[in-house]
Motif scaffolding. Structure first.
Motif, PDB file in Angstrom:
ATOM      1  N   GLN A 251       0.794  -1.226   0.000  1.00 15.94           N
ATOM      2  CA  GLN A 251       0.000   0.000   0.000  1.00 15.94           C
ATOM      3  C   GLN A 251       0.834   1.288   0.000  1.00 15.94           C
ATOM      4  O   GLN A 251       0.570   2.226  -0.745  1.00 15.94           O
ATOM      5  N   LYS A 252       1.866   1.316   0.852  1.00 19.16           N
ATOM      6  CA  LYS A 252       2.638   2.550   1.021  1.00 19.16           C
ATOM      7  C   LYS A 252       3.316   2.956  -0.304  1.00 19.16           C
ATOM      8  O   LYS A 252       3.260   4.110  -0.707  1.00 19.16           O
ATOM      9  N   ASP A 253       3.928   1.960  -0.960  1.00 21.42           N
ATOM     10  CA  ASP A 253       4.572   2.229  -2.261  1.00 21.42           C
ATOM     11  C   ASP A 253       3.539   2.764  -3.247  1.00 21.42           C
ATOM     12  O   ASP A 253       3.786   3.718  -3.986  1.00 21.42           O
ATOM     13  N   MET A 254       2.365   2.130  -3.247  1.00 25.35           N
ATOM     14  CA  MET A 254       1.351   2.510  -4.227  1.00 25.35           C
ATOM     15  C   MET A 254       0.845   3.934  -3.991  1.00 25.35           C
ATOM     16  O   MET A 254       0.642   4.697  -4.933  1.00 25.35           O
ATOM     17  N   GLU A 255       0.670   4.269  -2.714  1.00 20.76           N
ATOM     18  CA  GLU A 255       0.186   5.634  -2.413  1.00 20.76           C
ATOM     19  C   GLU A 255       1.201   6.673  -2.865  1.00 20.76           C
ATOM     20  O   GLU A 255       0.854   7.692  -3.451  1.00 20.76           O
ATOM     21  N   GLU A 256       2.480   6.362  -2.598  1.00 24.43           N
ATOM     22  CA  GLU A 256       3.513   7.332  -2.963  1.00 24.43           C
ATOM     23  C   GLU A 256       3.630   7.491  -4.479  1.00 24.43           C
ATOM     24  O   GLU A 256       3.745   8.593  -5.009  1.00 24.43           O
ATOM     25  N   ILE A 257       3.570   6.352  -5.182  1.00 24.11           N
ATOM     26  CA  ILE A 257       3.662   6.415  -6.648  1.00 24.11           C
ATOM     27  C   ILE A 257       2.437   7.147  -7.209  1.00 24.11           C
ATOM     28  O   ILE A 257       2.553   7.965  -8.131  1.00 24.11           O
ATOM     29  N   ALA A 258       1.267   6.869  -6.630  1.00 22.62           N
ATOM     30  CA  ALA A 258       0.045   7.522  -7.119  1.00 22.62           C
ATOM     31  C   ALA A 258       0.137   9.036  -6.934  1.00 22.62           C
ATOM     32  O   ALA A 258      -0.294   9.803  -7.796  1.00 22.62           O
ATOM     33  N   ALA A 259       0.727   9.443  -5.829  1.00 24.86           N
ATOM     34  CA  ALA A 259       0.799  10.879  -5.544  1.00 24.86           C
ATOM     35  C   ALA A 259       1.789  11.591  -6.472  1.00 24.86           C
ATOM     36  O   ALA A 259       1.753  12.817  -6.599  1.00 24.86           O
ATOM     37  N   ASN A 260       2.680  10.804  -7.099  1.00 24.16           N
ATOM     38  CA  ASN A 260       3.736  11.435  -7.913  1.00 24.16           C
ATOM     39  C   ASN A 260       3.681  11.071  -9.388  1.00 24.16           C
ATOM     40  O   ASN A 260       4.690  11.129 -10.085  1.00 24.16           O
ATOM     41  N   ARG A 261       2.506  10.689  -9.858  1.00 26.80           N
ATOM     42  CA  ARG A 261       2.391  10.233 -11.251  1.00 26.80           C
ATOM     43  C   ARG A 261       2.871  11.279 -12.246  1.00 26.80           C
ATOM     44  O   ARG A 261       3.619  10.978 -13.167  1.00 26.80           O
ATOM     45  N   GLN A 262       2.425  12.518 -12.044  1.00 26.43           N
ATOM     46  CA  GLN A 262       2.775  13.563 -13.001  1.00 26.43           C
ATOM     47  C   GLN A 262       4.278  13.831 -13.002  1.00 26.43           C
ATOM     48  O   GLN A 262       4.924  13.928 -14.052  1.00 26.43           O
ATOM     49  N   ARG A 263       4.834  13.905 -11.780  1.00 29.47           N
ATOM     50  CA  ARG A 263       6.275  14.159 -11.673  1.00 29.47           C
ATOM     51  C   ARG A 263       7.075  13.041 -12.346  1.00 29.47           C
ATOM     52  O   ARG A 263       8.027  13.289 -13.088  1.00 29.47           O
ATOM     53  N   ASP A 264       6.655  11.788 -12.121  1.00 31.91           N
ATOM     54  CA  ASP A 264       7.363  10.651 -12.729  1.00 31.91           C
ATOM     55  C   ASP A 264       7.277  10.708 -14.252  1.00 31.91           C
ATOM     56  O   ASP A 264       8.227  10.363 -14.951  1.00 31.91           O
ATOM     57  N   THR A 265       6.111  11.132 -14.745  1.00 33.50           N
ATOM     58  CA  THR A 265       5.948  11.222 -16.205  1.00 33.50           C
ATOM     59  C   THR A 265       6.906  12.276 -16.761  1.00 33.50           C
ATOM     60  O   THR A 265       7.604  12.036 -17.751  1.00 33.50           O
ATOM     61  N   ASP A 266       6.947  13.437 -16.103  1.00 33.58           N
ATOM     62  CA  ASP A 266       7.832  14.501 -16.576  1.00 33.58           C
ATOM     63  C   ASP A 266       9.287  14.035 -16.556  1.00 33.58           C
ATOM     64  O   ASP A 266      10.056  14.299 -17.485  1.00 33.58           O
ATOM     65  N   GLU A 267       9.649  13.320 -15.483  1.00 36.11           N
ATOM     66  CA  GLU A 267      11.041  12.860 -15.380  1.00 36.11           C
ATOM     67  C   GLU A 267      11.369  11.835 -16.457  1.00 36.11           C
ATOM     68  O   GLU A 267      12.453  11.827 -17.026  1.00 36.11           O
ATOM     69  N   PHE A 268      10.403  10.958 -16.742  1.00 36.86           N
ATOM     70  CA  PHE A 268      10.634   9.946 -17.785  1.00 36.86           C
ATOM     71  C   PHE A 268      10.844  10.630 -19.140  1.00 36.86           C
ATOM     72  O   PHE A 268      11.780  10.321 -19.873  1.00 36.86           O
ATOM     73  N   VAL A 269       9.976  11.601 -19.433  1.00 37.75           N
ATOM     74  CA  VAL A 269      10.072  12.286 -20.723  1.00 37.75           C
ATOM     75  C   VAL A 269      11.430  12.991 -20.814  1.00 37.75           C
ATOM     76  O   VAL A 269      12.135  12.895 -21.832  1.00 37.75           O
ATOM     77  N   ARG A 270      11.808  13.654 -19.723  1.00 31.92           N
ATOM     78  CA  ARG A 270      13.108  14.346 -19.720  1.00 31.92           C
ATOM     79  C   ARG A 270      14.244  13.337 -19.910  1.00 31.92           C
ATOM     80  O   ARG A 270      15.165  13.559 -20.688  1.00 31.92           O
ATOM     81  N   ALA A 271      14.150  12.206 -19.218  1.00 31.20           N
ATOM     82  CA  ALA A 271      15.222  11.195 -19.295  1.00 31.20           C
ATOM     83  C   ALA A 271      15.352  10.633 -20.709  1.00 31.20           C
ATOM     84  O   ALA A 271      16.454  10.442 -21.211  1.00 31.20           O
ATOM     85  N   VAL A 272      14.218  10.375 -21.349  1.00 26.27           N
ATOM     86  CA  VAL A 272      14.277   9.773 -22.688  1.00 26.27           C
ATOM     87  C   VAL A 272      14.752  10.781 -23.728  1.00 26.27           C
ATOM     88  O   VAL A 272      15.510  10.428 -24.640  1.00 26.27           O
ATOM     89  N   LEU A 273      14.324  12.043 -23.565  1.00 27.72           N
ATOM     90  CA  LEU A 273      14.670  13.027 -24.589  1.00 27.72           C
ATOM     91  C   LEU A 273      16.063  13.634 -24.380  1.00 27.72           C
ATOM     92  O   LEU A 273      16.530  14.385 -25.226  1.00 27.72           O
ATOM     93  N   ASN A 274      16.736  13.290 -23.280  1.00 28.80           N
ATOM     94  CA  ASN A 274      18.053  13.891 -23.058  1.00 28.80           C
ATOM     95  C   ASN A 274      19.048  13.387 -24.109  1.00 28.80           C
ATOM     96  O   ASN A 274      18.976  12.233 -24.555  1.00 28.80           O
ATOM     97  N   PRO A 275      19.952  14.274 -24.540  1.00 30.10           N
ATOM     98  CA  PRO A 275      20.820  13.948 -25.681  1.00 30.10           C
ATOM     99  C   PRO A 275      21.655  12.686 -25.474  1.00 30.10           C
ATOM    100  O   PRO A 275      21.867  11.917 -26.426  1.00 30.10           O
ATOM    101  N   GLU A 276      22.106  12.449 -24.241  1.00 29.37           N
ATOM    102  CA  GLU A 276      22.927  11.263 -23.989  1.00 29.37           C
ATOM    103  C   GLU A 276      22.128   9.986 -24.306  1.00 29.37           C
ATOM    104  O   GLU A 276      22.615   9.073 -24.983  1.00 29.37           O
TER     105      GLU A 276
END
Ligand SMILES: CCCCCCCCCCCC/C=C/CC(=O)SCCNC(=O)CCNC(=O)[C@H](O)C(C)(C)COP(=O)(O)OP(=O)(O)OC[C@H]1O[C@@H](n2cnc3c(N)ncnc32)[C@H](O)[C@@H]1OP(=O)(O)O
Length: 287
Positions: A251-276
Motif C-alpha cells: 500500500q505505502k509504495d502505491m500511495e507514494e507512486i500515485a501521488a507522484n504520477r505527473q512528476r514521474d511522467t515529466d522525469e521519464f520524458v526528460r530522461a528519454v529526450l536527453n541527448p545522452e
C-alpha cells in the motif's frame, strides 16, 4: 465464448479456454487497427482457474505503446474474470522481453511518449496492486522493462542461461522511482542500488543468489510448472483476506507512486529526450 487453439502454449491445451476480448473492447475507443487480443494472449485454465498472460510481439517482445496497451487490457480481463492466479510469460522461445522498443524512444513524439508512460503506470498499478497471486515464468532473456513487470509479480522462475536485470544505466537512462521501489520490494536496498547504478544483467545463478528470482528452471515448461506450483500454495487460503494482506504490504509504495504520477511522467520524458540517451538509442538503431 470464443474457443481457439493456442499454438505454442506451454501448458495443457485441452484445459485452456481463450477469453474473447472483442466484446470487452466493444465499448472502448480504439484509435488504430491494432489487434490487441493478439499482442497479449489471455488464457484461463478451467481446472485450476489460473490465467496465463502471454506477451506475443515477435521477434523480441519489445514494448511499444500498443503492446503496453494490450498488456493493460489483459490485466483488466484477468481482474474481471476473478482468476485464482496469474502467470505472466512470453511466446518467444528464448526471450521474455527485450524491454522498451527503442524505436518508441528514439526521436520520440512527446505526446505519444507521455501516453506510453501513462499506460505503463496503469500496468504497474494493475499488476503490483493485484489482489490475485501472480508469478512470472521467465522463459528467456529479460533485460529492462520486462524485468520490471516480472518483479511486480510475487514469484519468478527463470530458465537457465537467461539474463535478467535493468540495463537502463548502460543506455544513459536514469531509473525512475517506481522501478526502484519495485526492485526494493524484492531485494535489499543496497543490492537494488548496485544493480541499478551498474545496469547489471544477472545470470540465472546470480539472480537466484541475490534473490531476484525464486527458482531456476530447466526449460519453459519447467518454469511454467514451477509458477503453477507457487500459485497452488494459495489454493487453501481464502482469497479475499490474502488479497487484502498483499495490498496492505504494498500500500505505502502505491500511495507514494500515485501521488507522484505527473512528476514521474515529466522525469521519464526528460530522461528519454536527453541527448545522452538519444545518442545511445541512435547507436542501437545504427543511425
Ligand atoms: C507507476 C509505474 C511506472 C513505471 C516504472 C518504470 C519502469 C521502467 C523500467 C525500465 C527502466 C529502465 C529503462 C529501460 C529502457 C529500455 O527498456 S531500453 C531497452 C533495453 N533493452 C536492451 O538493451 C536489450 C537489447 N537487446 C538485446 O540484448 C537482444 O536483442 C536480446 C538478448 C533481447 C535478444 O537477442 P537475439 O535473440 O540475438 O536477437 P537480436 O538479433 O538482438 O534482436 C532481434 C531484432 O530485434 C531488435 N531489437 C532487440 N531489442 C530491441 C529493442 N529494445 N527495441 C527495438 N528493437 C530491438 C534487434 O535490433 C533485431 O532487429 P533486426 O533483426 O536487426 O532488425
Amino acid at each position: 465464448m470464443l474457443l481457439r487453439q493456442f499454438t505454442r502454449a506451454p501448458n495443457n491445451m485441452n484445459l485452456i479456454r481463450r477469453i474473447a476480448t472483442n466484446a470487452i473492447l466493444k465499448n472502448q475507443t480504439v484509435t488504430t487497427n491494432i489487434d490487441y487480443n493478439q499482442l497479449v494472449l489471455v488464457d484461463v485454465n478451467d481446472k485450476n482457474g489460473y490465467a496465463t498472460v502471454t506477451l506475443n510481439r515477435p521477434p523480441v517482445n519489445s514494448f511499444n505503446l500498443e503492446l503496453m496497451m494490450a498488456l493493460s487490457r489483459a490485466l483488466d480481463q484477468v481482474e474481471r474474470n476473478n482468476s485464482r492466479g496469474m502467470i505472466l510469460t512470453s511466446i518467444i522461445p528464448n526471450i521474455f522481453s527485450t524491454g522498451f522498443d527503442i524505436r518508441e524512444l528514439y526521436q520520440a513524439d512527446e505526446r505519444r511518449l507521455r501516453e506510453f508512460w501513462s499506460v505503463l503506470q496503469d500496468c504497474w498499478f494493475k499488476l503490483y496492486g493485484s489482489t490475485y497471486p501472480t508469478a512470472a515464468s521467465i522463459n528467456g532473456h529479460n533485460p529492462a522493462a520486462g524485468c520490471f513487470f516480472a518483479l511486480c509479480c510475487e514469484y519468478r522462475a527463470m530458465v537457465r542461461n537467461s539474463k535478467l536485470g535493468i540495463s537502463g544505466a548502460r543506455l544513459g537512462i536514469s531509473i525512475p522511482l517506481p522501478m526502484i521501489y519495485t526492485m526494493r520490494s524484492v531485494i535489499s536496498t543496497r543490492q537494488t542500488e548496485l544493480a541499478l547504478t551498474t545496469g547489471t544483467l544477472f545470470t540465472s545463478d546470480d539472480a537466484l543468489k541475490v534473490g531476484l528470482i525464486d527458482d531456476i528452471a530447466t526449460d519453459r515448461s519447467d518454469a511454467f510448472a514451477k509458477c503453477e506450483a507457487f500459485l497452488d500454495r494459495f489454493k487453501d487460503i481464502p482469497p479475499v483476506s490474502r488479497g487484502y494482506t498483499k495490498r496492505s504490504v504494498r500500500q505505502k509504495d502505491m500511495e507514494e507512486i500515485a501521488a507522484n504520477r505527473q512528476r514521474d511522467t515529466d522525469e521519464f520524458v526528460r530522461a528519454v529526450l536527453n541527448p545522452e540517451a538519444q545518442s545511445s538509442f541512435a547507436a542501437f538503431l545504427g543511425k
